[in-house]
Design an enzyme around this catalytic site. Structure first.
Site, short mmCIF file in Angstrom:
data_model
loop_
_atom_site.label_atom_id
_atom_site.label_comp_id
_atom_site.label_asym_id
_atom_site.label_seq_id
_atom_site.Cartn_x
_atom_site.Cartn_y
_atom_site.Cartn_z
N GLY A 41 -21.51 -23.82 -18.66
CA GLY A 41 -22.07 -23.42 -19.95
C GLY A 41 -21.10 -22.69 -20.85
N GLY A 42 -20.08 -22.04 -20.24
CA GLY A 42 -19.05 -21.40 -21.05
C GLY A 42 -19.55 -20.21 -21.86
N GLY A 186 -16.54 -9.66 -39.15
CA GLY A 186 -16.49 -11.12 -39.08
C GLY A 186 -17.83 -11.65 -38.57
N VAL A 187 -17.78 -12.84 -37.98
CA VAL A 187 -19.02 -13.52 -37.59
C VAL A 187 -19.76 -12.73 -36.51
CG1 VAL A 187 -19.97 -15.65 -36.70
CG2 VAL A 187 -17.98 -15.73 -38.17
N ALA A 281 -15.21 -6.14 -32.38
CA ALA A 281 -15.45 -7.57 -32.64
C ALA A 281 -14.42 -8.05 -33.65
CB ALA A 281 -16.87 -7.78 -33.18
N ARG A 284 -10.78 -13.38 -31.18
CA ARG A 284 -10.74 -13.89 -29.81
C ARG A 284 -9.29 -14.09 -29.36
NH1 ARG A 284 -15.55 -13.81 -27.30
NH2 ARG A 284 -14.96 -15.61 -26.05
N HIS A 458 -41.86 -31.62 -50.34
CA HIS A 458 -42.30 -30.39 -51.03
C HIS A 458 -43.54 -29.85 -50.32
CE1 HIS A 458 -43.09 -27.59 -54.26
NE2 HIS A 458 -44.37 -27.96 -54.21
P1 NAD Z 1 -13.74 -13.23 -36.80
O1 NAD Z 1 -12.36 -13.73 -37.00
O2 NAD Z 1 -14.89 -13.97 -37.35
O3 NAD Z 1 -13.86 -11.74 -37.37
C1 NAD Z 1 -13.03 -10.67 -36.98
C2 NAD Z 1 -13.05 -9.66 -38.12
O4 NAD Z 1 -12.45 -8.47 -37.69
C3 NAD Z 1 -12.28 -10.15 -39.35
O5 NAD Z 1 -13.09 -10.03 -40.47
C4 NAD Z 1 -11.08 -9.19 -39.40
O6 NAD Z 1 -10.64 -8.92 -40.70
C5 NAD Z 1 -11.66 -7.95 -38.72
N1 NAD Z 1 -10.68 -7.08 -38.10
C6 NAD Z 1 -9.61 -7.46 -37.35
N2 NAD Z 1 -8.95 -6.35 -36.92
C7 NAD Z 1 -9.62 -5.28 -37.40
C8 NAD Z 1 -9.43 -3.88 -37.29
N3 NAD Z 1 -8.41 -3.37 -36.59
N4 NAD Z 1 -10.31 -3.05 -37.91
C9 NAD Z 1 -11.35 -3.56 -38.61
N5 NAD Z 1 -11.55 -4.89 -38.75
C10 NAD Z 1 -10.72 -5.73 -38.14
O7 NAD Z 1 -13.89 -13.02 -35.23
P2 NAD Z 1 -15.19 -12.70 -34.37
O8 NAD Z 1 -16.26 -12.15 -35.24
O9 NAD Z 1 -14.69 -11.90 -33.23
O10 NAD Z 1 -15.66 -14.13 -33.89
C11 NAD Z 1 -14.81 -14.89 -33.01
C12 NAD Z 1 -15.03 -16.37 -33.14
O11 NAD Z 1 -16.28 -16.74 -32.60
C13 NAD Z 1 -14.97 -16.83 -34.58
O12 NAD Z 1 -14.08 -17.90 -34.68
C14 NAD Z 1 -16.37 -17.26 -34.86
O13 NAD Z 1 -16.43 -18.38 -35.73
C15 NAD Z 1 -16.95 -17.59 -33.50
N6 NAD Z 1 -18.39 -17.28 -33.54
C16 NAD Z 1 -19.23 -18.15 -34.14
C17 NAD Z 1 -20.57 -17.85 -34.25
C18 NAD Z 1 -21.49 -18.81 -34.91
O14 NAD Z 1 -21.17 -19.97 -35.01
N7 NAD Z 1 -22.64 -18.38 -35.40
C19 NAD Z 1 -21.05 -16.65 -33.78
C20 NAD Z 1 -20.17 -15.77 -33.21
C21 NAD Z 1 -18.83 -16.10 -33.10
#
Ligand code: NAD
Length: 476
Positions: A41-42, A186-187, A281, A284, A458
């Site tokens: 499942g990862g 981020g996300v 967060a 990765r 609709h």
């Molecule tokens: P991300 O790259 O989306 O966000 C990381 C954020 O941290 C960025 O906005 C960056 O500017 C900020 N940041 C980095 N260093 C920092 C610091 N020292 N202080 C403050 N802010 C800092 O990475 P993520 O949120 O860890 O997500 C990882 C991956 O997992 C992404 O590629 C994302 O697309 C994927 N993901 C997808 C989903 C989804 O599809 N719904 C959900 C979760 C994660």
């Protein structure tokens, strides 16, 4: 070498990239060995998409009950709802197990051999699988690496899994922290910030760049609306800031929040902030420990991400790589990994498949949700495409009023002249589902007129895309 009629494909990693490749290969007649050191499942199933969406469902249920009176529902004695984190986590575990068992059953039905252990690459198409009981040597006609990614640590914020957590830890939290400081808007940071705010935590997001979700595919207007909604819910957002140090004390963590060196407009003083839990967060990292890609001649970049082309071939003959293992140069999403897995298998089996990264939707489960596909106006301009955008708001739709889901908009970016849809940026209720229509449009080069001439049921929220198409056609 195995019989050419039934090639043997070794797949390392049983996340959405690896298991989708395995299922496709087996259904196409290949013999498949799927190597996995953990459970099937990862990250998606065990520490990502599914656990977060399961916990999100509880958060949304709580939001809904807090609005009951708005929908004319009253109780004789006002109920007090509280989150039972143990029950939330138990539900998550049950769903995780159900989906894992379903994957294992599919493997068994397709006669895919699941080799449980740590894979180590060897020269040629040979893979060692290390288990507690010993080492097995496998030899294939092709190898697919689908080893995924892991949480990225910040040296300044050493994760202790108790006060300073990574995104794996927080999905197993047995309580709601009174105060949560999320480093990274981020996300992952945004999704978890909205969830824990809905659960009642006092949440602060510290984001190094100048906006929430400062990611290329996310339109700036989407970030602005999300910021407004975050503030409405009482989430504090500090942009252009970072956490320089975090000192764990008996009753919490003292963080030094300072201007971020990576922001354009970093200014101001450092300030101390007390919190109960820090969530890191910030992205990765590759998860290739023990894999030894170099032994097979598989090139990695300076950060350790595996290098592959758009046919998923690596620098080593017969070795392919898919998914998060390829790093953030491509959308790091479960469905990207799945599409890449199918592409790799097709190429191994003699087809000529090439990934199309231009029409992969991104979905972000904040409140409201976000669904994005294709180019923003700025990206189109950067590619020398003359583009114009149009906007339709959720509040223009009858269904939005009926459902009590008013915030949000649909933005369409189309090429001047042809009206070809280049991108769609949706923020609002169910945006992650609605963006599927826009992905189809971008994938097949449909135009604003094609969407406008398609009858949309609709009253539905999907009508918003048609409204945006009509607005584009009428020049707005
Ligand atoms: P991300 O790259 O989306 O966000 C990381 C954020 O941290 C960025 O906005 C960056 O500017 C900020 N940041 C980095 N260093 C920092 C610091 N020292 N202080 C403050 N802010 C800092 O990475 P993520 O949120 O860890 O997500 C990882 C991956 O997992 C992404 O590629 C994302 O697309 C994927 N993901 C997808 C989903 C989804 O599809 N719904 C959900 C979760 C994660």
């Amino acid at each position: 070498m195995s019989d050419k009629q039934t090639p043997h494909i070794i797949i390392v990693g049983a996340g959405p990239g690896g298991y989708a490749a395995a299922f496709h290969a087996a259904r196409s007649g290949a013999r498949v060995t799927l190597v996995e050191r953990n459970q099937m499942g990862g990250t998606c199933l065990h520490a990502g998409c599914i656990p977060t969406k399961t916990i999100l469902a509880s958060a949304r249920a709580l939001e809904t009950v807090s609005r009951l009176s708005e929908f004319g529902i009253a109780a004789e004695t006002a109920p007090v709802f509280a989150v039972d984190m143990a029950a939330v986590m138990a539900r998550k575990e049950k769903i995780r197990a159900t989906l894992r068992v379903a994957l294992e059953k599919t493997c068994a039905a397709l006669k895919i051999r699941l080799a449980r252990g740590q894979a180590e690459l060897q020269a040629g198409l040979n893979v060692l699988v290390h288990t507690d009981g010993g080492t097995e040597s496998l030899s294939g006609d092709a190898v697919i690496l689908a080893t995924g990614s892991k949480t990225l640590d910040l040296p300044a914020l050493p994760v202790d899994h108790s006060r300073i957590l990574n995104s794996d830890d927080i999905l197993n939290l047995d309580h709601i922290p009174p105060r949560l400081l999320v480093v990274g808007g981020g996300v992952i940071g945004c999704e978890l910030a909205f969830i824990f705010r809905a659960f009642g935590a006092e949440v602060t997001i510290v984001e190094a760049l100048n906006r929430l979700l400062p990611l290329d595919p996310v339109d700036e207007e989407v970030s602005r609306l999300l910021l407004r909604e975050a503030k409405k819910r009482g989430i504090a957002v500090l942009t252009a800031k970072t956490v320089r140090t975090a000192a764990i004390g008996e009753n919490g963590v003292t963080c030094a929040v300072a201007p971020s060196p990576s922001a354009e407009s970093a200014a101001g003083q450092s300030a101390e902030m007390e919190t109960d839990i820090v969530l890191v967060a910030v992205g990765r990292a590759p998860d290739t420990e023990g894999l030894n890609p170099g032994a097979a001649g598989v090139a990695v970049d300076a950060k350790g991400w595996i290098v592959a082309d758009a046919t998923m071939r690596t620098s080593a003959e017969g070795v392919y790589a898919v998914g998060d293992a390829l790093g953030p140069h491509r959308p790091m999403l479960a469905h990207t990994a799945t599409a890449e897995g199918l592409c790799a298998v097709d190429n191994i089996l003699g087809k000529k498949a090439v990934m199309n990264y231009g029409a992969i939707p991104s979905v972000i489960f904040t409140s409201p949700e976000i669904g994005v596909v294709g180019l923003s106006g700025a990206q189109a301009g950067g590619q020398g495409i003359r583009a114009r955008s149009s906007l339709a708001r959720y509040r223009e739709l009858g269904k939005s009023h009926a459902a009590g889901e008013l915030p949000g908009f649909f933005k369409l970016v189309c090429e001047e002249g042809s009206g070809r849809i280049l991108g769609a940026h949706i923020i609002g209720a169910h945006a992650a589902d609605i963006v599927a229509e826009a992905a189809l449009a971008v994938r097949y080069g449909l135009t604003a007129a094609d969407i406008a001439q398609t009858v949309h049921a609709h009253p539905t929220l999907a009508e918003g895309l048609r409204e945006a198409a009509l607005a584009w056609i009428s020049g707005g």
